[in-house]
Write a protein that holds these residues in place. Sequence first.
Motif, mmCIF file in Angstrom:
data_model
loop_
_atom_site.group_PDB
_atom_site.id
_atom_site.type_symbol
_atom_site.label_atom_id
_atom_site.label_comp_id
_atom_site.label_asym_id
_atom_site.label_seq_id
_atom_site.Cartn_x
_atom_site.Cartn_y
_atom_site.Cartn_z
ATOM 1 N N ASP A 1 -0.415 0.495 -8.632
ATOM 2 C CA ASP A 1 -1.497 1.030 -7.802
ATOM 3 C C ASP A 1 -2.719 1.351 -8.652
ATOM 4 N N TYR A 2 -2.478 1.919 -9.811
ATOM 5 C CA TYR A 2 -3.584 2.270 -10.700
ATOM 6 C C TYR A 2 -4.316 1.010 -11.175
ATOM 7 N N LEU A 3 -3.553 -0.006 -11.578
ATOM 8 C CA LEU A 3 -4.167 -1.241 -12.066
ATOM 9 C C LEU A 3 -4.922 -1.966 -10.955
ATOM 10 N N ASP A 4 -4.394 -1.893 -9.736
ATOM 11 C CA ASP A 4 -5.095 -2.503 -8.596
ATOM 12 C C ASP A 4 -6.439 -1.814 -8.366
ATOM 13 N N ALA A 5 -6.448 -0.509 -8.499
ATOM 14 C CA ALA A 5 -7.681 0.251 -8.285
ATOM 15 C C ALA A 5 -8.715 -0.049 -9.367
ATOM 16 N N LYS A 6 -8.248 -0.426 -10.544
ATOM 17 C CA LYS A 6 -9.139 -0.682 -11.677
ATOM 18 C C LYS A 6 -9.294 -2.182 -11.975
ATOM 19 N N LYS A 7 -8.938 -3.021 -11.009
ATOM 20 C CA LYS A 7 -8.904 -4.466 -11.283
ATOM 21 C C LYS A 7 -10.262 -5.040 -11.692
ATOM 22 N N ASP A 8 -11.357 -4.507 -11.138
ATOM 23 C CA ASP A 8 -12.680 -5.029 -11.488
ATOM 24 C C ASP A 8 -13.013 -4.738 -12.948
ATOM 25 N N SER A 9 -12.709 -3.530 -13.388
ATOM 26 C CA SER A 9 -12.962 -3.178 -14.785
ATOM 27 C C SER A 9 -12.050 -3.949 -15.722
#
Length: 247
Positions: free
Chosen positions: A68-76
């Motif tokens: 979930d965390y990586l999905d939220a930060k996928k653009d970065s």
Amino acid sequence: MKKIYVLSVCILLLLLSSCKFSETIHIREDGSGDMSFSFDGSQLMQMGADSMGETADVVLDSTIIFKDYLDAKKDSIATLSKAEQKQLKALENFKMHMLMDPNTKKMVIDINTEFKDVDELEDMYKILSKANELNDKGSAKTSPAGNMGVAEGTEVHYTYKKNVFKRSVKVTDRELLEATKDSLGDSEMILAASTYTLNYHFPKKIKSVSLKNAMFSEDHKSFTAELNFKDYVTNPESLSVEVILED
């Protein structure tokens, strides 16, 4: 991001005090299973709130699902190098539970994952270091664990074939390992007072274990072995294990 910050502080403090590390693996009949890696730094909490710095009044009991965390930060994360992206992707199947309560003097961090095949497992300490490298930009930063040199210059591989389980530790950078040993200083006493415990559970009875201090369960399908954490740093190959199961 407060969770990640508190995690970083917790890990640093754990490495400045004697503590208990444990690695637990359960393997099922089909070769799948689950693995967890735990830090128990409750002894540090008992030393008093003053040693906790900014986290002195923090009561934390939460779970991080890294996917979930990586999905939220996928653009970065997409702006990072391919190598960095690959490292972070390794966190996808992991969950982390953190409990830090100054009132009950408890500090425990657990990381766990499920696997379809033992070959999927990575060195859990390196997984923890990757987690600690996450910041609010999704990029990498220096890890306190890495600064201690723990597990640096080594690789850990797990295999389970034909009733034989292996935890194989290979030194990939002998020069780095020697440099780590030479730079321990006061940390040597801290590491010597800490423990690293293996808890392994199998679907069949165990015929033999390469560790001399292994303690078997009543059904002989699992064992526990407590090792000196200093050996993990100075002689990582001593944590290589071979387990032979009955047919």
